[in-house]
Design a protein around this motif. Structure first.
Motif, PDB file in Angstrom:
ATOM      1  N   VAL A  19       0.832  -1.208   0.000  1.00  0.00           N
ATOM      2  CA  VAL A  19       0.000   0.000   0.000  1.00  0.00           C
ATOM      3  C   VAL A  19       0.864   1.255   0.000  1.00  0.00           C
ATOM      4  O   VAL A  19       0.600   2.219  -0.728  1.00  0.00           O
ATOM      5  N   ALA A  20       1.919   1.260   0.812  1.00  0.00           N
ATOM      6  CA  ALA A  20       2.788   2.430   0.901  1.00  0.00           C
ATOM      7  C   ALA A  20       3.447   2.751  -0.438  1.00  0.00           C
ATOM      8  O   ALA A  20       3.698   3.923  -0.754  1.00  0.00           O
ATOM      9  N   ALA A  21       3.728   1.735  -1.242  1.00  0.00           N
ATOM     10  CA  ALA A  21       4.353   1.957  -2.545  1.00  0.00           C
ATOM     11  C   ALA A  21       3.451   2.731  -3.498  1.00  0.00           C
ATOM     12  O   ALA A  21       3.929   3.304  -4.485  1.00  0.00           O
ATOM     13  N   ALA A  22       2.153   2.754  -3.200  1.00  0.00           N
ATOM     14  CA  ALA A  22       1.190   3.452  -4.064  1.00  0.00           C
ATOM     15  C   ALA A  22       0.655   4.727  -3.416  1.00  0.00           C
ATOM     16  O   ALA A  22      -0.342   5.278  -3.882  1.00  0.00           O
ATOM     17  N   THR A 255       1.065   1.757  -9.973  1.00  0.00           N
ATOM     18  CA  THR A 255       0.468   0.568 -10.585  1.00  0.00           C
ATOM     19  C   THR A 255       0.460  -0.599  -9.608  1.00  0.00           C
ATOM     20  O   THR A 255       1.235  -0.641  -8.645  1.00  0.00           O
ATOM     21  N   PRO A 256      -0.398  -1.588  -9.865  1.00  0.00           N
ATOM     22  CA  PRO A 256      -0.385  -2.789  -9.034  1.00  0.00           C
ATOM     23  C   PRO A 256       0.964  -3.495  -9.023  1.00  0.00           C
ATOM     24  O   PRO A 256       1.406  -3.985  -7.980  1.00  0.00           O
ATOM     25  N   TYR A 257       1.635  -3.519 -10.169  1.00  0.00           N
ATOM     26  CA  TYR A 257       2.909  -4.242 -10.211  1.00  0.00           C
ATOM     27  C   TYR A 257       3.966  -3.554  -9.359  1.00  0.00           C
ATOM     28  O   TYR A 257       4.816  -4.236  -8.742  1.00  0.00           O
ATOM     29  N   GLN A 258       3.951  -2.229  -9.312  1.00  0.00           N
ATOM     30  CA  GLN A 258       4.897  -1.525  -8.445  1.00  0.00           C
ATOM     31  C   GLN A 258       4.741  -1.972  -6.994  1.00  0.00           C
ATOM     32  O   GLN A 258       5.731  -2.144  -6.270  1.00  0.00           O
ATOM     33  N   SER A 259       3.503  -2.155  -6.567  1.00  0.00           N
ATOM     34  CA  SER A 259       3.261  -2.583  -5.194  1.00  0.00           C
ATOM     35  C   SER A 259       3.692  -4.026  -4.973  1.00  0.00           C
ATOM     36  O   SER A 259       4.257  -4.370  -3.925  1.00  0.00           O
ATOM     37  N   ALA A 263       6.667  -5.317  -2.352  1.00  0.00           N
ATOM     38  CA  ALA A 263       6.500  -6.406  -1.397  1.00  0.00           C
ATOM     39  C   ALA A 263       7.521  -7.507  -1.639  1.00  0.00           C
ATOM     40  O   ALA A 263       8.081  -8.086  -0.692  1.00  0.00           O
ATOM     41  N   SER A 264       7.786  -7.807  -2.909  1.00  0.00           N
ATOM     42  CA  SER A 264       8.773  -8.825  -3.252  1.00  0.00           C
ATOM     43  C   SER A 264      10.161  -8.424  -2.761  1.00  0.00           C
ATOM     44  O   SER A 264      10.895  -9.246  -2.189  1.00  0.00           O
ATOM     45  N   ALA A 265      10.520  -7.159  -2.963  1.00  0.00           N
ATOM     46  CA  ALA A 265      11.834  -6.680  -2.523  1.00  0.00           C
ATOM     47  C   ALA A 265      11.963  -6.763  -1.005  1.00  0.00           C
ATOM     48  O   ALA A 265      13.022  -7.117  -0.472  1.00  0.00           O
ATOM     49  N   TYR A 266      10.880  -6.438  -0.308  1.00  0.00           N
ATOM     50  CA  TYR A 266      10.885  -6.512   1.155  1.00  0.00           C
ATOM     51  C   TYR A 266      11.122  -7.945   1.609  1.00  0.00           C
ATOM     52  O   TYR A 266      11.913  -8.205   2.532  1.00  0.00           O
ATOM     53  N   ALA A 267      10.440  -8.897   0.967  1.00  0.00           N
ATOM     54  CA  ALA A 267      10.593 -10.298   1.340  1.00  0.00           C
ATOM     55  C   ALA A 267      11.989 -10.823   1.015  1.00  0.00           C
ATOM     56  O   ALA A 267      12.617 -11.518   1.834  1.00  0.00           O
ATOM     57  N   GLU A 268      12.477 -10.504  -0.161  1.00  0.00           N
ATOM     58  CA  GLU A 268      13.807 -10.967  -0.554  1.00  0.00           C
ATOM     59  C   GLU A 268      14.879 -10.414   0.386  1.00  0.00           C
ATOM     60  O   GLU A 268      15.878 -11.080   0.671  1.00  0.00           O
TER      61      GLU A 268
END
Length: 425
Positions: A19-22, A255-259, A263-268
């Motif tokens: 959510v924060a990314a958007a 965009t949805p993909y940015q979010s 999230a993916s970067a946070y997990a990785e």
């Protein structure tokens, strides 16, 4: 946060990251144009439009005026731009009046003037202005029918555009000859500007014949005067080649993909391998749940496409065909179907939520499932399959105290789904 020790808290943190990314406050300033010689007018609609207006006011030093309409409870503090609240997903008189006022505000502008249009998901229902000969009640009845029948967002918007005085490029045409600079937050698969909020600033390629075919496909009967309107040339939208759109620019700022990527970067970063299935997944929510359960099962049983621990992310906008009379939304329907299909599979946790904080019509973003979701439901005397059959996802997860409640997030980049698979103990 350690995903192994606190899997549900970790999933909740992932949702917040997405959510924060958007957040419009982080994006709007990057896309603002230079001030014009003439007036600057700000208009817009959507669940994130008030926050977008607040971000614009923060970054704009020159004079400006305007009005944006957002969902009830989704306002933000602005001093120069008026914020109006209206109903979503079913339009109401407040939205109709706001749309009428917006169209009046852009009348008689000159080439020296600039109109900044702030558009986000939900703008289609919030900017509801019927064409001559139709009423708001006509639009409300049709909107309800489209929501019930399981039509995709593209299909719903096609019909809406051809029964509107604002959508399908009509707003941009009305702004001409002033410059139109539109900022859009995407909540649709594929990020097509023509689909976001039914494309008020974008030329349209579908036709009234397409709209009529959709109504026929879903067996939606409309009153004779609505059908008659679709037979008129006036029902056609503004063509992308229309010269009145020559000074219109559309910029997608989130965009949805940015979010999903955030999230993916946070997990990785915390050592969790991640697979992003994509941001354009559509279809019946319960069927999408079944497919995701199959992927999670493959991770558990075969270590493919990733070995546990692993995170599977996806986005998009599913649909729900109403079969029961429960309290539901597409994210909780997805989760309930996922839980039923997993049948308590060890090590699998999941969260699904709408990034605007509202799944369906309730102020609930979504929910979380755990390996013991079904077991806890049975202890409470709840039949999970019966809840799914009754489209009662909100009732189900409320009883388990597993709802995700954020309040209005003031943005909207569609649904966020995360499945966390941990190794068996």
């Amino acid at each position: 946060m350690q995903f192994r020790d606190e899997p549900t808290a970790f999933l909740r943190q992932l949702f917040d990251v997405a959510v924060a990314a958007a957040d419009p406050m982080e994006q709007v300033a990057k896309y603002l144009p230079a001030p014009p010689k003439g007036r600057t007018i700000v208009i817009g609609a959507g669940k994130g439009s008030a926050r977008m207006a607040e971000a614009l006011e923060t970054s704009w030093s020159g004079p400006l005026e305007g009005l944006v309409v957002t969902r009830y409870g989704h306002s933000a503090p602005c001093s120069r731009i008026e914020i109006v609240e209206a109903s979503h997903p079913v339009p109401d008189a407040a939205g109709e009046m706001a749309a009428r006022r917006i169209m009046q505000m852009v009348e008689g502008l000159s080439e020296d003037d600039l109109v900044i249009v702030l558009i986000s998901g939900g703008g289609s229902a919030l900017l509801a202005l019927p064409p001559e000969g139709l009423t708001l009640d006509d639009k409300i009845a049709l909107n309800k029918a489209l929501l019930r029948c399981g039509a995709s967002i593209d299909e719903m918007n096609c019909v809406r555009k051809h029964l509107s005085a604002v959508k399908g490029g009509r707003l941009a045409a009305a702004i001409h000859p002033a410059r139109c600079h539109a900022l859009l937050i995407s909540d649709v698969p594929g990020d097509d500007p023509a689909v976001i909020a039914s494309g008020p600033t974008v030329g349209e390629t579908t036709t009234r014949a397409d709209a009529k075919a959709i109504l026929k496909r879903y067996k939606i009967d409309v009153p004779p005067h609505v059908a008659a309107h679709l037979d008129k040339p006036d029902a056609e939208c503004i063509s992308p080649e229309d010269p009145r759109l020559a000074r219109t620019e559309n910029h997608i700022i989130a965009t949805p993909y940015q979010s999903l990527a955030a999230a993916s970067a946070y997990a990785e970063a915390v050592g969790l391998p991640t697979l992003v299935l994509g941001d354009t997944i559509e279809g019946e929510a319960r069927e999408v749940g079944i497919v995701h359960a199959g992927i999670a099962g493959s991770v558990v049983h075969h270590g493919a496409p990733l070995a546990a621990p692993a995170l599977v992310l996806s986005g998009g906008e599913t649909s729900v065909t109403l079969r029961g009379n429960g309290r539901g939304g597409r994210n909780v329907e997805f989760l309930l179907s996922l839980a039923v299909q997993l049948h308590g599979l060890s090590g699998v946790y999941a969260l699904a939520g709408d990034t605007d904080g509202v799944d369906g019509i309730e102020e609930i973003a979504g929910a979380i499932i755990t390996p013991d979701t079904l077991e806890r439901a049975v202890v409470l005397g709840i039949n999970p399959q019966a809840s799914l059959d009754n489209n009662d996802g909100h009732g189900f997860f409320e009883a388990l105290d597993d709802q995700v409640i954020t309040g209005p997030t003031l943005t909207n980049v569609n649904d966020f789904r995360a499945i966390l698979v941990l190794p068996a103990n």
